[in-house]
Scaffold this motif. Structure first.
Motif, PDB file in Angstrom:
ATOM      1  N   GLU A  77      16.128  73.725  32.503  1.00  0.00           N
ATOM      2  CA  GLU A  77      17.046  74.623  33.194  1.00  0.00           C
ATOM      3  C   GLU A  77      16.723  76.076  32.834  1.00  0.00           C
ATOM      4  OE1 GLU A  77      21.077  73.224  32.584  1.00  0.00           O
ATOM      5  OE2 GLU A  77      20.419  71.131  32.609  1.00  0.00           O
ATOM      6  N   PRO A  85      17.833  66.534  42.007  1.00  0.00           N
ATOM      7  CA  PRO A  85      17.789  67.932  41.553  1.00  0.00           C
ATOM      8  C   PRO A  85      16.534  68.631  42.087  1.00  0.00           C
ATOM      9  CG  PRO A  85      18.165  66.428  39.706  1.00  0.00           C
ATOM     10  CD  PRO A  85      17.820  65.580  40.892  1.00  0.00           C
ATOM     11  N   ARG A 117      26.712  69.780  37.303  1.00  0.00           N
ATOM     12  CA  ARG A 117      25.418  69.101  37.481  1.00  0.00           C
ATOM     13  C   ARG A 117      24.378  70.115  37.944  1.00  0.00           C
ATOM     14  NH1 ARG A 117      24.890  69.631  42.641  1.00  0.00           N
ATOM     15  NH2 ARG A 117      26.585  69.157  44.088  1.00  0.00           N
ATOM     16  N   LEU A 118      23.155  69.657  38.045  1.00  0.00           N
ATOM     17  CA  LEU A 118      22.043  70.496  38.492  1.00  0.00           C
ATOM     18  C   LEU A 118      22.157  70.784  39.993  1.00  0.00           C
ATOM     19  CD1 LEU A 118      19.225  68.576  36.588  1.00  0.00           C
ATOM     20  CD2 LEU A 118      20.070  70.882  36.048  1.00  0.00           C
ATOM     21  N   LEU A 175      30.097  67.359  32.104  1.00  0.00           N
ATOM     22  CA  LEU A 175      28.811  67.982  32.421  1.00  0.00           C
ATOM     23  C   LEU A 175      27.729  66.910  32.436  1.00  0.00           C
ATOM     24  CD1 LEU A 175      29.286  71.049  30.101  1.00  0.00           C
ATOM     25  CD2 LEU A 175      29.089  71.156  32.576  1.00  0.00           C
ATOM     26  N   GLN A 209      23.613  65.680  33.281  1.00  0.00           N
ATOM     27  CA  GLN A 209      22.207  66.118  33.336  1.00  0.00           C
ATOM     28  C   GLN A 209      21.916  67.290  32.409  1.00  0.00           C
ATOM     29  OE1 GLN A 209      22.305  66.796  37.663  1.00  0.00           O
ATOM     30  NE2 GLN A 209      20.899  65.058  37.891  1.00  0.00           N
ATOM     31  N   LEU A 261      30.054  69.272  43.095  1.00  0.00           N
ATOM     32  CA  LEU A 261      29.888  70.199  41.987  1.00  0.00           C
ATOM     33  C   LEU A 261      31.252  70.676  41.502  1.00  0.00           C
ATOM     34  CD1 LEU A 261      27.211  72.920  41.779  1.00  0.00           C
ATOM     35  CD2 LEU A 261      29.573  73.455  41.183  1.00  0.00           C
ATOM     36  N   ARG A 321      20.866  75.142  36.791  1.00  0.00           N
ATOM     37  CA  ARG A 321      22.304  74.853  36.745  1.00  0.00           C
ATOM     38  C   ARG A 321      23.009  76.192  36.871  1.00  0.00           C
ATOM     39  NH1 ARG A 321      25.204  70.783  34.351  1.00  0.00           N
ATOM     40  NH2 ARG A 321      23.285  70.039  33.365  1.00  0.00           N
TER      41      ARG A 321
END
Lengths: 390, 390, 390, 390
Positions: C320, C251, C187-188, C311, C313, C147, C385
Motif C-alpha cells: 500500500e 484490488p 479494504r483496498l 479493516l 487486507q 467500503l 488504501r
C-alpha cells in the motif's frame, strides 16, 4: 537567441565573421597587430580545432556579454585595421596568398548573411505570436507553369570549378565523370504538389521513405514541412513576413532530404545527382532575373510563366536536395593549416544541395557551388527538383 | 536568456509577475477589465494547469517578442488598472478574498525578485568572461566564530504558521509534532570547512553519499560546489560581483541537498529537520541585522564575531537544507481554483529549505516559511547548518 | 533476461543471494574459507560500494556465463560450507553478531524471492505472446464488500520495531510520534473503482496529479496501470497466469505512487501516512488467512465478504503506497561496515509502502516493515488504501 | 541475449532466417501452406514494413518464449515443407521467380551466419570474465610482408554485377564509371601499424578526424579499437577464442569508418573508393586460400609472406572500409514488393565495405559484393587497406 544547436545568435554571426578576418588576416599576417580582445578567440571561433579550445556551439546563445554595441565596435575596429593594412599587404611577396584569404573571408561572410536570415526565421518560428521579420512584398499573382522534362545525353562530362574566379576547395579539382542519360524537371516542386503527397498519405506510408527517414518521421510525429501549420481554413506557412496562407504555386521549401526523397519516390521520379544539376546549369543557365537575396523578397517565388528556357529556377528560390552524399572529388586536397577545416572534415553523413536560395547574397553562387547539410536538416530554404533515368 | 530549464529570462519574470495580478485580480474580479494582450496568458503563465495551455518552460528563452519595452508597458498598464480598482474592490463583500489575492500577488512578486537574481547569476556564470552583475561591496574582514552546539528538549511542539499575517498555504495548518531532543550548530558551515571536506576526498568516497547523490556526483564528474573554480593560486568563486578568491570564513553556498547531506555525514552530524529550525528561530530569533536583499550585499556574509545569542545566521545569508522531504502538514488543504496549484502539487521529490538568503527581499520571510527544491538543485543560495541527535 | 534496469535476471538473483552469505558470513568470519570463484564478487555484488567495483546494474542481463548450472553449484557449495561452519560459529564469542548476519541473509533472500517473481512478471509482459508463468488457480467468485471508514484517535503513538525478533535497521529506533485523528478505508481500492477513475478522465485531468506525476503521465502517454490492456471486449490484465479479463472486484495492482495519489485525490481522500498503517495493523491485525506467497495464488484476491474485523487486507495482496517519503527515524543509525548500505543510503526520493503483497514470502513481513520505491515504480504489486483526516 | 540494439540473439537469427523462407516462399507461393505459428511473423520479421507491424529491434533480447527447442522445431518444419514443395514449384510457370527467392533466402541465411558470430563476439565481450566462444587454432607464426603500392590506370571501367550468378539488387545494374589513376596498398593495415597511430597521439589529434568522427571519439572517450584492452604488460585483444595478447602482424579489425579514415589520413594516404577495390579484385583476384569462415579460424590472419600476386588479402580476413557512401547505382531499381526493402531503403548515412571477412561463409562473396554499415559501427570484422591518388 539560439533556438536549437544549429542556430546561432545574430550577435554571434556578426562577431564570428569579423573574428575570421582578425584571425586569418590580421593576427597571422600583420606582425604589429594586437587583438581587439583576447577572449574573443574563445567566444567566436566556430569549429577550427587547430586554433584551440572554443565556446561550445550549443551554448552560443548564453553569451549576454559582450554586448551588441561592443560587437559592433569590434567589427568597426577590425574593418578599419584591415583597410589600413591593405596597401602594405599588396606590396608583399605573399600577397596572392593574403588576397585569397581576403576573398575567402568575404565569401565566408556572405554565407553567414544567408545563415543569419535562416536562423532568425527559426527563432521567430518558435514564438507562439509568429512575429514577422520584415514586411511582405506586394503579393505575387500567377500560376506555376506545367512541369516538363528535359533530357541530357550519356557521356563523360567535366565537373567542378572552372576558371580563375573564387571557389571553395570542395569544388576542386575539376575532373571527369561518366554520366548516364537523365532528365530533369523544368521547374521546382510546388506547395500544391507537395500537399497532394501529404493528402495521399505520404507521411504514413513507410515504403516511400528511406529507413532513417521513416525513423525520423515517427520519432518527430511529422506530418508536414517544418513551417507549415494546419489551420481551420487550410494550410498556413510561417515566413519571414509572418504567418501566411499557403500559396500552392510557390516552390515548397524547408524540406529535409528525407522528405524530398520520399516525395520523389511517390512521384515516380528520383532526386538528381549533384553533377546532373551542375551540367544542367552550365548548359541552360538562368536567363532572367534570379530570386536571391538581391530581390529582397526573402521567400521563394512562383516560376515565371513565360518560359525563358527549358529549365527554370536552377538558381535562387530554394536549395535543391540531391541524392549525392557529400564526398571529396577525386584528387581533392584541403589547404594546409586551420582553413583546411573549412570543408573537408564535414564530408560524412551530409548530402549536397545545389543552386542557391532566395536568401543567398547576389553574386555569391557559382554553377560548381556545393552546399551540404545532414539529411534531417530543414531550417534552410531547401526544396526539390525531380529527376529521372533515361 | 535561459541558461537551463529552471532559469527564466529577466523579461519573463517581469511579465509573469504582472500576469499574476492581471489574471487572478483584474480578469477574475473586475468585470470591465479587458486583457492588455490576449496572447500574454499563453506566454506568461508559469504552471497553472487550470488556466489552460501555456508556453513550455524550457522555451521561455526563445521569446524575443514582445520586447522588453512592451513588457514594461504591460507592467505599467496593469499596475495602473489595479491601483484604480482598489477603492472599488475595497467596497465589495468579497474584499477579504480579493485582499488575500493582492497579498499573495505581492509575496509572489517578492519570490521572483529573489529568483531573478539567482537566475541572472546562473546566466552570467555560463559566460567564459565571468562578467559581474554588480560592483562588489567594501571587502569584509573577519573570522567566523568557533562552532558551538545548542541543545533543545524533547517534547510536543506546535509547528506552522501562527497569527494573522500572510502565509502560504503550505505553512498551514498549525499542528502538533513530537520532537526528539536535538542540538543545532551555532552558525552556518563555512567555505573553509567545506574545503576540508573536499581535500579529505569527500567527492570520491561513496560511503558519505546518498545513493542518488553518488550517481549525481559521478554523472556530473563533480568535485566542488557549483560556482567554485580551481585556479593556479587556489580556489575562486563566481559571485554576482564576478570571479573572486574564495573567502574561507564566509558560509558555503550553492550546495545541492546531496552535498549538504554528504558534508554533514563526513562531519559526524546530520542535516536538521525542518521543524527543528522552526523551533530554533522562534526561541532564538535573529537579534541583529539580517543579511538579506535589504543589505545590498548580494552574497553571504561572515557570521558576526560578537555573538548576539546562541544561534547565528538563522535568517538570511543562505537557505539551509533540511533532511525533511517536502510534504503536506496534517490537515493541509490547498485553496480552491488555480491558486491551489501554487504549492501542493510540488509536494514530491523535493526537500525543504529554511531561513531565507542574502537575496530574499527584506520582510518576505517568516519563521514558518518553507522553501523547497529538488535534491540536486544548486543554483539558489543554499547552504547548511549541522544538527545532532541528543 | 533483464527487461529494464530495475529488473534482474533469475540467474542473478540466485547467485546474488548466495554471494551475500559467502561475503558477509564465510569470507568475513571463516578464516579458512576460500572463495568459490573470485570473479563472482564483481558479478554478483548488488550495490555495496564498500566492497569495491561491481558489474553495472543495467548490464546484469548481459552475463551469459557463468551458466545456470554453475550458479546452482555455487549455491550448493556455499550452503554446504555454511551449514558445516555453524557449530564452530555458535561456539564463538561473536556468535550474536554472526547470528544476526545469518538472520539478515535469510531475510535478504526472502526479499529476492519476491523480486524474482515481480521481475519474471515484467519480463513475460514484454513478450507479445503474453506467456503464463504458472497455471491459474481455481477462479474465485465473489464481490468486494462495500467500503467503510474506520477512525483512529489523535495522540502520541509509538512507532517502529518492537521486541526481540528480526527487523531491518530502517524500522528502528522505536520512537514517539504525534498523530492527528484519521480514518482508513476498510479494504483496498478495487479494479472497478480504478476503472471509474479512468472513465471519468482521470489520466487527462492535470488537477488530480502531482506536478511530477503529470509529467510522468504525459511523457509516457499513460492511460491505465502497467499491465492493463484495452481489448475489443473490455479490459484485460497481464498476470503471472497470462492475459486475463479484468476482475472488477480484485484490488488494483501495479500502480505508481503518482497513480495512487491521483486516484485518492479524485476519490476525495488522500494516501495514508506510514505511521497510520502501522497503528492500524497493530490495533486490528489480520485475523484470517493472508494472501501472501504462502497462498500460492500469485495474484491479489477479492476482500473476504464475511468481515473479520473493521479493516481487511492490511497484510498481503498488494503493497500500500503511503504519502510518506522514505526518511530516517529520529535517532536512526545504520550499522557499521558494508551492511550499513542496506537501507540508509536509499533514503531519498522514495516513498514508503506498507503491508506486504501476494508474493511476499510467508513470515517475512512485520507490522513495522517499511518497503520503499521511487514514485514512478509500477512493477511491484503495489496498490492503494484510502485515508482521510478527521 | 542482446548486448546492443544492433545485436540480435542467436535464437532470433535461427528463427528469422526460417521466417524468411516461410514468408516469401511457402506462405506466398504454396496455397495449401498454413503458418507454423501465426505469432512468429510479428516476432521474427526484421524490418519489412510492407509485411506489417513487428517486434521492435531493440527488444529482441526480451523474448524468452518461444524456447530454443520450439525454434528448432520451427526450422525443421519449414525446411521439410520447403523440400517437399520443391518438385511442385519446379513444374510451375513462375519457377524462375521462385527459384530466385530460394536463392535469396540462402544468401540471406549466409549473411546471418556471419552476423551470428559477430553478435556472439559482442555479447561475450560484455562479460567481465571474457569467455571464449571456441578453442583457439594452433598459433600462427610469421611476419606481415612489407607494404608495397600497386598502381591502376585512369579510364572508364565497368562496375557492378556481371554474369548469371546470384547478386543482390544493390550490385546492379552494371554500369560505366570514370576512374582516376590510383594506387592500392599490397596488404591490409596491421595491428602494429595501428598501434603506432595510437602511440603517436592519433586519438587526441582533432585534425586527423572527420568532424563527426571527432565527436564520436570524445563522446565515447575512445582511445583504441573496440576489443583492445590495455593490460599491464601490453595490449590484449578480445577474440572468439577469449582474451589474447595482441599480435602486431595480424590485420587490425573492428575499426569504425571514423578510425579507418583517421588512420589513413595519419598515414598520408586515404581510404579506397568502392570501385577501386572492385577493379583490383577483378584484375588481381586472390590466388591462394582465403581466410573466410571455411578456414575455421574465426580471426584475421597474417598476410602470407610468399607473395602470390601484387595484392594480398583482397578477400576474407576483414571487410575493408571505403570512402564511398552507400548509394544507388545509376539506373538502380529495387524489386517490387516486400523484398524490395532488402537493400534500397538503407542507402543513407552508411558506408560501403568490400572484400568479406574471416567469418563470411565460403562461397558467399563476389567481387561486386557491397556490404554497408554506419560510420560508427565497429562490431563487424572491419579493417582498412590504404589507397592513394596517382
Amino acid at each position: 537567441m539560439q533556438s536549437m544547436p544549429d542556430v546561432s545568435p545574430t550577435k554571434w554571426h556578426l562577431a564570428h565573421t569579423t573574428w575570421f578576418f582578425e584571425t586569418f588576416l590580421l593576427a597571422e599576417h600583420d606582425p604589429g597587430y594586437s587583438l581587439f580582445d583576447p577572449d574573443f578567440g574563445y567566444l567566436f571561433n566556430s569549429y577550427y580545432e587547430a586554433l584551440g579550445d572554443r565556446h561550445p556551439r550549443p551554448c552560443r546563445g548564453l553569451v549576454t556579454r559582450p554586448s551588441l554595441e561592443r560587437v559592433r565596435d569590434y567589427r568597426r575596429a577590425v574593418d578599419e585595421c584591415l583597410v589600413a593594412s591593405l596597401d602594405g599587404f599588396a606590396a608583399r611577396d605573399d600577397w596572392p596568398h593574403i588576397a585569397a584569404l581576403i576573398d575567402l573571408g568575404c565569401h565566408h561572410e556572405e554565407q553567414h548573411q544567408e545563415l543569419l536570415l535562416t536562423d532568425i526565421k527559426h527563432v521567430l518560428a518558435q514564438n507562439p505570436l509568429a512575429p514577422a521579420y520584415h514586411d511582405a512584398p506586394a503579393t505575387e499573382e500567377g500560376r506555376a507553369p506545367d512541369l516538363a522534362w528535359h533530357a541530357f545525353e550519356e557521356g563523360v562530362y567535366e565537373i567542378g570549378h572552372q576558371g580563375d574566379g573564387f571557389a571553395y576547395d570542395n569544388e576542386t579539382p575539376r575532373h571527369r565523370r561518366y554520366v548516364h542519360g537523365f532528365a530533369l524537371a523544368s521547374r521546382l516542386v510546388t506547395n500544391g504538389e507537395y500537399r497532394a503527397f501529404i493528402e495521399d498519405g505520404g507521411y504514413g506510408d513507410a515504403r516511400l521513405w528511406l529507413s532513417d527517414g521513416w525513423d525520423w518521421v515517427r520519432a518527430g510525429s511529422r506530418t508536414a514541412p517544418l513551417y507549415w501549420r494546419r489551420a481551420d481554413d487550410g494550410w498556413q506557412q510561417f515566413t519571414l513576413h509572418g504567418l501566411e496562407p499557403l500559396d500552392e504555386d510557390e516552390p515548397v521549401a524547408h524540406l529535409s532530404h528525407f522528405e524530398a526523397d520520399a516525395f520523389a519516390r511517390w512521384a515516380g521520379a528520383r532526386l538528381p545527382r549533384e553533377e546532373e544539376l551542375e551540367i544542367a546549369v552550365r548548359l541552360h543557365g538562368e536567363a532572367g532575373p534570379v530570386n536571391d537575396l538581391g530581390s529582397g523578397r526573402l521567400h521563394p517565388a512562383i516560376a515565371p510563366a513565360a518560359a525563358r528556357g527549358p529549365l527554370l529556377q536552377l538558381q535562387g528560390d530554394v536549395w535543391e536536395w540531391t541524392q549525392s552524399a557529400y564526398m571529396a572529388y577525386p584528387g581533392y586536397r584541403p589547404p594546409p593549416g586551420a582553413v583546411g577545416e573549412y570543408n573537408g572534415k564535414f564530408m560524412c553523413n551530409q548530402y549536397v544541395l545545389r543552386g542557391g536560395s532566395c536568401v543567398t547574397p547576389a553574386g555569391h553562387w557559382r554553377p560548381s557551388y556545393r552546399n551540404f547539410f545532414p539529411a534531417h536538416a530543414q531550417w534552410q530554404f531547401s526544396g526539390v527538383r525531380l529527376a529521372k533515368d533515361l
